[in-house]
Design a protein around this motif. Sequence first.
Motif, PDB file in Angstrom:
ATOM      1  N   ALA A 176       0.065  -4.457   6.035  1.00 43.56           N
ATOM      2  CA  ALA A 176      -1.330  -4.698   6.403  1.00 43.56           C
ATOM      3  C   ALA A 176      -1.712  -4.031   7.716  1.00 43.56           C
ATOM      4  O   ALA A 176      -2.891  -3.759   7.962  1.00 43.56           O
ATOM      5  CB  ALA A 176      -1.596  -6.199   6.483  1.00 43.56           C
ATOM      6  N   GLU A 177      -0.720  -3.751   8.564  1.00 46.26           N
ATOM      7  CA  GLU A 177      -0.975  -3.079   9.838  1.00 46.26           C
ATOM      8  C   GLU A 177      -0.691  -1.588   9.757  1.00 46.26           C
ATOM      9  O   GLU A 177      -0.594  -0.910  10.776  1.00 46.26           O
ATOM     10  CB  GLU A 177      -0.131  -3.723  10.938  1.00 46.26           C
ATOM     11  N   ASP A 178      -0.541  -1.085   8.521  1.00 46.32           N
ATOM     12  CA  ASP A 178      -0.285   0.326   8.246  1.00 46.32           C
ATOM     13  C   ASP A 178       1.050   0.798   8.823  1.00 46.32           C
ATOM     14  O   ASP A 178       1.221   1.976   9.142  1.00 46.32           O
ATOM     15  CB  ASP A 178      -1.422   1.213   8.762  1.00 46.32           C
ATOM     16  N   LYS A 179       2.000  -0.117   8.935  1.00 50.02           N
ATOM     17  CA  LYS A 179       3.349   0.251   9.353  1.00 50.02           C
ATOM     18  C   LYS A 179       4.230   0.412   8.120  1.00 50.02           C
ATOM     19  O   LYS A 179       4.129  -0.360   7.168  1.00 50.02           O
ATOM     20  CB  LYS A 179       3.938  -0.823  10.269  1.00 50.02           C
ATOM     21  N   GLU A 180       5.094   1.429   8.145  1.00 49.46           N
ATOM     22  CA  GLU A 180       5.968   1.655   6.999  1.00 49.46           C
ATOM     23  C   GLU A 180       7.069   0.604   6.953  1.00 49.46           C
ATOM     24  O   GLU A 180       7.730   0.328   7.953  1.00 49.46           O
ATOM     25  CB  GLU A 180       6.596   3.041   7.059  1.00 49.46           C
ATOM     26  N   GLN A 181       7.244   0.022   5.774  1.00 48.71           N
ATOM     27  CA  GLN A 181       8.315  -0.930   5.532  1.00 48.71           C
ATOM     28  C   GLN A 181       9.254  -0.347   4.481  1.00 48.71           C
ATOM     29  O   GLN A 181       8.817   0.354   3.569  1.00 48.71           O
ATOM     30  CB  GLN A 181       7.754  -2.271   5.051  1.00 48.71           C
ATOM     31  N   ARG A 212       0.837  -1.198   0.000  1.00 49.61           N
ATOM     32  CA  ARG A 212       0.000   0.000   0.000  1.00 49.61           C
ATOM     33  C   ARG A 212       0.874   1.251   0.000  1.00 49.61           C
ATOM     34  O   ARG A 212       1.879   1.312   0.681  1.00 49.61           O
ATOM     35  CB  ARG A 212      -0.933  -0.007   1.214  1.00 49.61           C
ATOM     36  N   GLN A 213       0.448   2.229  -0.798  1.00 49.46           N
ATOM     37  CA  GLN A 213       1.180   3.498  -0.912  1.00 49.46           C
ATOM     38  C   GLN A 213       2.647   3.243  -1.246  1.00 49.46           C
ATOM     39  O   GLN A 213       3.553   3.827  -0.653  1.00 49.46           O
ATOM     40  CB  GLN A 213       1.058   4.311   0.378  1.00 49.46           C
ATOM     41  N   LEU A 214       2.875   2.388  -2.204  1.00 47.29           N
ATOM     42  CA  LEU A 214       4.235   2.065  -2.631  1.00 47.29           C
ATOM     43  C   LEU A 214       4.884   3.291  -3.262  1.00 47.29           C
ATOM     44  O   LEU A 214       4.270   3.989  -4.067  1.00 47.29           O
ATOM     45  CB  LEU A 214       4.192   0.912  -3.633  1.00 47.29           C
ATOM     46  N   ARG A 215       6.127   3.560  -2.887  1.00 47.64           N
ATOM     47  CA  ARG A 215       6.855   4.664  -3.495  1.00 47.64           C
ATOM     48  C   ARG A 215       8.332   4.311  -3.605  1.00 47.64           C
ATOM     49  O   ARG A 215       8.873   3.579  -2.783  1.00 47.64           O
ATOM     50  CB  ARG A 215       6.673   5.970  -2.732  1.00 47.64           C
ATOM     51  N   LEU A 216       8.934   4.851  -4.653  1.00 46.70           N
ATOM     52  CA  LEU A 216      10.358   4.678  -4.906  1.00 46.70           C
ATOM     53  C   LEU A 216      11.064   5.932  -4.423  1.00 46.70           C
ATOM     54  O   LEU A 216      10.655   7.046  -4.745  1.00 46.70           O
ATOM     55  CB  LEU A 216      10.592   4.464  -6.400  1.00 46.70           C
ATOM     56  N   VAL A 217      12.121   5.754  -3.637  1.00 49.48           N
ATOM     57  CA  VAL A 217      12.801   6.888  -3.015  1.00 49.48           C
ATOM     58  C   VAL A 217      14.270   6.876  -3.417  1.00 49.48           C
ATOM     59  O   VAL A 217      14.956   5.853  -3.295  1.00 49.48           O
ATOM     60  CB  VAL A 217      12.676   6.839  -1.477  1.00 49.48           C
ATOM     61  N   SER A 218      14.746   8.022  -3.902  1.00 45.37           N
ATOM     62  CA  SER A 218      16.156   8.202  -4.232  1.00 45.37           C
ATOM     63  C   SER A 218      16.564   9.595  -3.774  1.00 45.37           C
ATOM     64  O   SER A 218      16.142  10.600  -4.365  1.00 45.37           O
ATOM     65  CB  SER A 218      16.392   8.041  -5.736  1.00 45.37           C
TER      66      SER A 218
END
Length: 236
Positions: A225-230, A180-186
């Motif tokens: 699934a627990e709305d924790k950022e991974q 969820r809310q997948l984003r690529l960070v650089s």
Amino acid sequence: MALRKAVWLWAGLGLCGWAGAQSFSLTPTAFNINPERTNTAQVRLQNQTLQPLQFRVEVMKWSMDGGQAAYVPTRDVVVNPPTFQLGPQGAQVIRVGVLKKAGADEMTYRVFVRQVSDTATAQVDQQDAQINLSRLINISLPVYVTPPNSAAKVSFRMNIGGQTPALEVTNSGNRHLTLRQLRLVSGDQIFPLGSNAVLGRSTLALALPLTLPAGAAVEVRYQDAEDKEQRAAVTR
């Protein structure tokens, strides 16, 4: 002048579409089945508008092919009702039953709920013209038949060999994982990629509208699934 447009509401990965779609509620947003306990599940669709709407329902087997979702007809799952009318401010329960015996790997399907009438309209004023937009509502619901001991195991890789750079998400486990809310960070750049489910023993390819500098460190971030950022590193 009438324009007709199909609007997909990708339940389980967030609802999107025209403003009228907000007049519908869907609970829950996926059919989750533990085959050791049951072979059935249900969702409830609530019409909060004053218009009657007609729908038809079908179920398809869901897999990944070449990094993209693939759907084929199936007799593994039955759905009830196959058609229904949703009255003004009415509700309908949609049930599925899995006929195929579960193994060690998760089985995945999608239920498509498609409007077959065009009573849902919106009017847009543009200069002197009034355009009636007739939009058919389509809902896609995932069906997950998930053995209790199954698990996802994902890795991320940048594929820059083709014409369009892509983020490849490989799941070597035997159940899906929803990012969820997948984003690529650089560095200080963040590129949102939406919410996506990668199925077990599959690879999901997401096109990237960018070219990152050579050697730039890249990672992905998403909510679990627990709305924790991974967070996870991305290889090249």
